[in-house]
Each structure stands twice: as structure tokens, then as C-alpha cells.
Enzyme design. Structure first.
Site, PDB file in Angstrom:
ATOM      1  N   ARG A  47       0.845  -1.211   0.000  1.00 56.23           N
ATOM      2  CA  ARG A  47       0.000   0.000   0.000  1.00 56.23           C
ATOM      3  C   ARG A  47       0.876   1.255   0.000  1.00 56.23           C
ATOM      4  O   ARG A  47       0.524   2.281  -0.564  1.00 56.23           O
ATOM      5  CB  ARG A  47      -0.969   0.010   1.188  1.00 56.23           C
ATOM      6  CG  ARG A  47      -1.743   1.336   1.321  1.00 56.23           C
ATOM      7  CD  ARG A  47      -3.032   1.234   2.125  1.00 56.23           C
ATOM      8  NE  ARG A  47      -2.879   0.491   3.360  1.00 56.23           N
ATOM      9  CZ  ARG A  47      -2.227   0.927   4.453  1.00 56.23           C
ATOM     10  NH1 ARG A  47      -1.670   2.126   4.460  1.00 56.23           N
ATOM     11  NH2 ARG A  47      -2.122   0.169   5.528  1.00 56.23           N
ATOM     12  N   TYR A  99     -16.756  16.201 -15.733  1.00 57.40           N
ATOM     13  CA  TYR A  99     -17.113  14.774 -15.678  1.00 57.40           C
ATOM     14  C   TYR A  99     -18.145  14.549 -14.572  1.00 57.40           C
ATOM     15  O   TYR A  99     -17.952  15.021 -13.450  1.00 57.40           O
ATOM     16  CB  TYR A  99     -15.839  13.966 -15.410  1.00 57.40           C
ATOM     17  CG  TYR A  99     -16.085  12.493 -15.203  1.00 57.40           C
ATOM     18  CD1 TYR A  99     -16.513  11.689 -16.249  1.00 57.40           C
ATOM     19  CD2 TYR A  99     -15.917  11.906 -13.954  1.00 57.40           C
ATOM     20  CE1 TYR A  99     -16.751  10.339 -16.065  1.00 57.40           C
ATOM     21  CE2 TYR A  99     -16.151  10.557 -13.759  1.00 57.40           C
ATOM     22  CZ  TYR A  99     -16.570   9.783 -14.819  1.00 57.40           C
ATOM     23  OH  TYR A  99     -16.812   8.447 -14.619  1.00 57.40           O
ATOM     24  N   ASP A 171      -8.042  18.142 -15.672  1.00 55.37           N
ATOM     25  CA  ASP A 171      -8.356  16.756 -16.032  1.00 55.37           C
ATOM     26  C   ASP A 171      -8.101  16.644 -17.533  1.00 55.37           C
ATOM     27  O   ASP A 171      -8.848  17.188 -18.349  1.00 55.37           O
ATOM     28  CB  ASP A 171      -9.803  16.437 -15.671  1.00 55.37           C
ATOM     29  CG  ASP A 171     -10.176  14.988 -15.974  1.00 55.37           C
ATOM     30  OD1 ASP A 171      -9.534  14.363 -16.840  1.00 55.37           O
ATOM     31  OD2 ASP A 171     -11.136  14.477 -15.356  1.00 55.37           O
ATOM     32  N   LYS A 196      -8.990   5.137 -19.365  1.00 56.69           N
ATOM     33  CA  LYS A 196      -9.375   5.499 -20.730  1.00 56.69           C
ATOM     34  C   LYS A 196      -8.193   5.274 -21.685  1.00 56.69           C
ATOM     35  O   LYS A 196      -7.782   4.153 -21.879  1.00 56.69           O
ATOM     36  CB  LYS A 196      -9.902   6.932 -20.738  1.00 56.69           C
ATOM     37  CG  LYS A 196     -10.926   7.217 -19.610  1.00 56.69           C
ATOM     38  CD  LYS A 196     -12.222   6.451 -19.758  1.00 56.69           C
ATOM     39  CE  LYS A 196     -13.125   6.532 -18.533  1.00 56.69           C
ATOM     40  NZ  LYS A 196     -13.494   7.879 -18.087  1.00 56.69           N
TER      41      LYS A 196
HETATM   42  C1  LIG Z   1     -13.729   8.334 -16.830  1.00 58.65           C
HETATM   43  C2  LIG Z   1     -13.337   9.701 -16.425  1.00 58.65           C
HETATM   44  C3  LIG Z   1     -13.028   9.997 -15.081  1.00 58.65           C
HETATM   45  C4  LIG Z   1     -13.163   9.000 -13.959  1.00 58.65           C
HETATM   46  O1  LIG Z   1     -12.374   7.887 -14.099  1.00 58.65           O
HETATM   47  P1  LIG Z   1     -12.702   6.482 -13.358  1.00 58.65           P
HETATM   48  O2  LIG Z   1     -11.497   5.681 -13.573  1.00 58.65           O
HETATM   49  O3  LIG Z   1     -13.948   5.961 -14.007  1.00 58.65           O
HETATM   50  O4  LIG Z   1     -12.962   6.791 -11.908  1.00 58.65           O
HETATM   51  C5  LIG Z   1     -12.624  11.292 -14.792  1.00 58.65           C
HETATM   52  N1  LIG Z   1     -12.540  12.239 -15.754  1.00 58.65           N
HETATM   53  C6  LIG Z   1     -12.824  11.986 -17.040  1.00 58.65           C
HETATM   54  C7  LIG Z   1     -12.704  13.078 -18.044  1.00 58.65           C
HETATM   55  C8  LIG Z   1     -13.237  10.717 -17.425  1.00 58.65           C
HETATM   56  O5  LIG Z   1     -13.534  10.482 -18.709  1.00 58.65           O
END
Ligand SMILES: *Cc1c(COP(=O)(O)O)cnc(C)c1O
Length: 375
Positions: A47, A99, A171, A196
Site C-alpha cells: 500500500r 465529468y 483533467d 481510458k
Molecule cells: C472516466 C473519467 C473519469 C473518472 O475515471 P474512473 O477511472 O472511471 O474513476 C474522470 N474524468 C474523465 C474526463 C473521465 O472520462
């Protein structure tokens, strides 16, 4: 070195124990202590740190040009840690089309906990100036955004945030470090859902936050990672890093395919509007050209008609998969308004596409036969 080279070599080490060219997966949760009480390799308990996590964090530090990176079990866990580095009574300014999971975190956890939040259109700099407060500690932007592909001027928003001593977080999930490097534009933090494009194969959940400086906020977020424990597994880190190795050529093809599909949709008689920053007609095109090297693999479009026509198109595709998420090798189509629920502000005739790595002509043929449904 160029980004294509860094993608292959950042965070890479030939295994000193075996000379294996690709990294081993270290599933061990615990590491041996020497008779003198020391841990010469630095690992104690997984961890706190793990070799695969360290490789991933090193790679992301290099790719974003930061001082350090902190990996999490999901993109949302990375977002949570950054928000939790603040204190009750602090104010955050957030993109109004952020998001939906980020908005949900704020509305269900952090506003009840004591954060103040203002949601505003960050493409409108006069709105940003008006919304900043003396207690604004963090500005959260996302570019390009979901689902209208709005483009926020990172440099200008970071400048405004810094005027009130707020931290600017970007982000950058949709752009990836191949297309956009927010730290170079003035942001203090970059966040990625590695679920992603970084992972890239729709088979791993993860998040990474990259800091421009190893400052106090960084220390706090690192502490939240290891103390609160929302850490990614060794295998998940290994998968994300494996994905990163091919990110350069994948993004190239995602972008090329998306541009071709956007052009096709633009001239289609059943399509009312196309939202893609690579189109000269897109309101964010000029800023995107300045802060991105290409325009990404995400686009959305509005069909002529209402929800019924949009759903009919989504129902008729054969090659696109009807699913949420993005950034994988396969193309996805999604009717956002119905997944976002009653409070959604997304047009009901909008469909969002995550363009994959198929041949663009096959994708165009599929959309073409599906769009017959609208007429
Ligand atoms: C999918 C996504 C997130 C969150 O990611 P997770 O791994 O599903 O928690 C945050 N910001 C954007 C722009 C996303 O497309």
C-alpha cells in the site's frame, strides 16, 4: 526527447534480478527487512509503495513533465484525493460541464463535508473572474470536455487561479500527454483517468495525478494515497504502463479516424451539428490548435430530430458498441442524456462517439447505414 520516444522508455528498467526486458509483476504485499532493520530497496508494504506502481508513477512524471506522479485505483480516487487535500470552508471553482463523477463527488461528499463549490463555464473568462473568491483554493478544469468537446484555455484559467493563490488542476483524460501537456501551459496538477486512453483497451481501472512541484499539496495528496489506501494493484499498474507503450501510435490513429468521421458527419443531411475541436467551425478550434498537437478521438453529434431519432441511430449501428466509457481500441456510441438522468443538460438528440482503431471507412459505412433511420 520526443514524446514518442518517452512513451517507450519512461519508467522502464530491465529487471536487475533476471535481465527480463519487460517488467515483472510484483504481487508480493510485503518486503523483507534486513538484519540491521533497513529496507535497502525502499519497499516495505505494497500500500505504501510497489515496484510496478513506482514504474507507472515515474513514467507519468516524465510524460507530463512534472515533479512527481501519484497513482490511484481509479480516476475518481485521484480526484477525491485532490479535493480532500483542501479544508472545510475552502472554495473550489469547477467547470460546469465537468465529468459527472467529479460533480457527484462534490455534491454528495465534499459540499456536505464543508467545501464551497461554484460551477461555471470556464470557456468564458469573465465568468471565471467573477466566480473566483478570496477563499478559492482550487480551480478544476477539464479540456476537451464532455460531451460538447468544449476547449478551455489552460494558460488563461491558470493565470486567473494563481491571482487568488488557487491551485489549477486540469483533467486531461481526453487529450492524454501525447496531445496536451497542461503543466507546460501553467496548470499545477494534471489528472488522468488511466481507465481510458492510457490503459487503452477497456480492461483496467486507474487514475494518476501529476504534480508540477513536490510542494505541500503534493505531500498531502501522497499521504492521502498511502494512508487512505485507494491504490491500484500491481497488475493494474503493469497493464496501464503496458498501454502507455503504444499510446503514441494509438492516439495518432484515434485522431485521424475522428477527423475523418467528423468531416463525414458534417456533410450528412440527417445531422444537425457536429462537435469536434478539429473542425474549423468549432468554437474552441483556435485554442485547441494552440494547446493541443492534434484534436483527439472523441466527438459528439446531434441528429436532426429528438431523442427518438437519436436512439434509433444508436440502436441501428452494427460495428460501434453501445456502451459508456472511452479510449479503447473499439469504437463506442452513447446516448448521453438518457445515461445522465433527469438533471442532464445534454441535448436529447446528441450521440457521443469514442472513435476506436478500426478502419475509418468501415466506421463511416456503419454510421451511414444507421443514419438512414433518421429520415
Ligand atoms: C472516466 C473519467 C473519469 C473518472 O475515471 P474512473 O477511472 O472511471 O474513476 C474522470 N474524468 C474523465 C474526463 C473521465 O472520462
Amino acid at each position: 526527447m520526443y514524446i514518442e520516444t518517452l512513451l517507450i522508455h519512461a519508467g522502464h528498467r530491465v529487471d536487475p534480478a533476471t535481465a527480463a526486458v519487460r517488467p515483472a509483476i510484483h504481487l508480493s504485499t510485503t518486503f523483507e527487512r534486513q538484519p540491521d532493520g533497513e529496507y535497502p530497496q525502499g519497499y516495505i508494504y505494497t500500500r505504501l509503495d510497489n515496484p510496478n506502481r513506482q514504474d507507472l508513477e515515474q513514467a507519468m512524471t516524465v510524460l507530463e513533465g512534472g515533479a512527481a506522479a501519484i497513482a490511484f485505483a481509479s480516476g475518481t480516487a485521484a480526484t477525491q484525493a485532490l479535493l480532500q487535500s483542501l479544508k472545510p470552508g475552502d472554495h473550489v471553482l469547477v467547470a460546469d460541464d465537468v465529468y459527472h463523477g467529479t460533480r457527484q463527488l462534490l455534491e454528495t461528499l465534499f459540499i456536505p463535508w464543508g467545501l464551497q463549490a461554484t460551477f461555471c463555464d470556464l470557456t468564458d473568462l469573465s465568468q471565471v473572474e467573477l466566480s473566483l473568491q478570496l477563499n478559492t483554493r482550487l480551480v478544476w478544469l477539464e479540456t476537451p470536455s464532455n460531451p460538447m468537446l468544449k476547449v478551455v484555455d489552460i494558460r488563461r484559467v491558470a493565470e486567473l487561479a494563481h491571482q487568488v493563490n488557487a491551485v489549477c488542476v486540469c483533467d486531461s483524460t481526453w487529450a492524454t500527454p501525447v496531445l496536451q501537456r497542461p503543466l507546460e501551459q501553467g496548470a499545477d496538477w494534471v489528472v488522468h483517468a488511466s481507465t481510458k486512453y492510457l490503459g487503452g483497451h477497456s480492461d483496467v481501472l486507474g487514475g494518476v495525478a501529476i504534480a508540477r512541484a513536490a510542494d505541500q499539496v503534493y505531500q498531502r495528496v501522497r499521504q492521502l494515497q498511502i494512508t487512505a489506501g485507494a491504490v491500484p494493484s500491481a497488475f493494474d499498474c503493469w497493464l496501464v504502463l503496458r498501454g502507455i507503450r503504444t499510446l503514441g501510435c494509438r492516439m495518432q490513429m484515434h485522431c485521424q479516424n475522428a477527423q475523418e468521421i467528423a468531416s463525414f458527419l458534417c456533410q450528412h443531411p440527417a445531422v444537425e451539428a457536429v462537435h469536434y475541436p478539429g473542425l474549423a467551425s468549432h468554437p474552441g478550434h483556435e485554442i485547441a490548435r494552440q494547446q493541443m498537437s492534434q484534436f483527439g478521438g472523441m466527438l459528439s453529434f446531434q441528429v436532426k430530430g429528438d431523442q427518438r431519432q437519436a436512439m434509433a441511430v444508436a440502436a441501428a449501428v452494427k460495428l460501434f458498441t453501445r456502451a459508456t466509457s472511452l479510449g479503447g481500441v473499439e469504437s463506442l456510441i452513447e446516448h448521453r442524456a438518457s445515461i445522465e438522468g433527469d438533471r442532464s443538460r445534454t441535448p436529447v438528440n446528441l450521440l457521443r462517439l469514442s472513435i476506436g482503431l478500426e478502419n475509418a471507412q468501415d466506421l463511416i459505412a456503419d454510421l451511414s447505414q444507421a443514419l438512414v433511420q433518421v429520415r
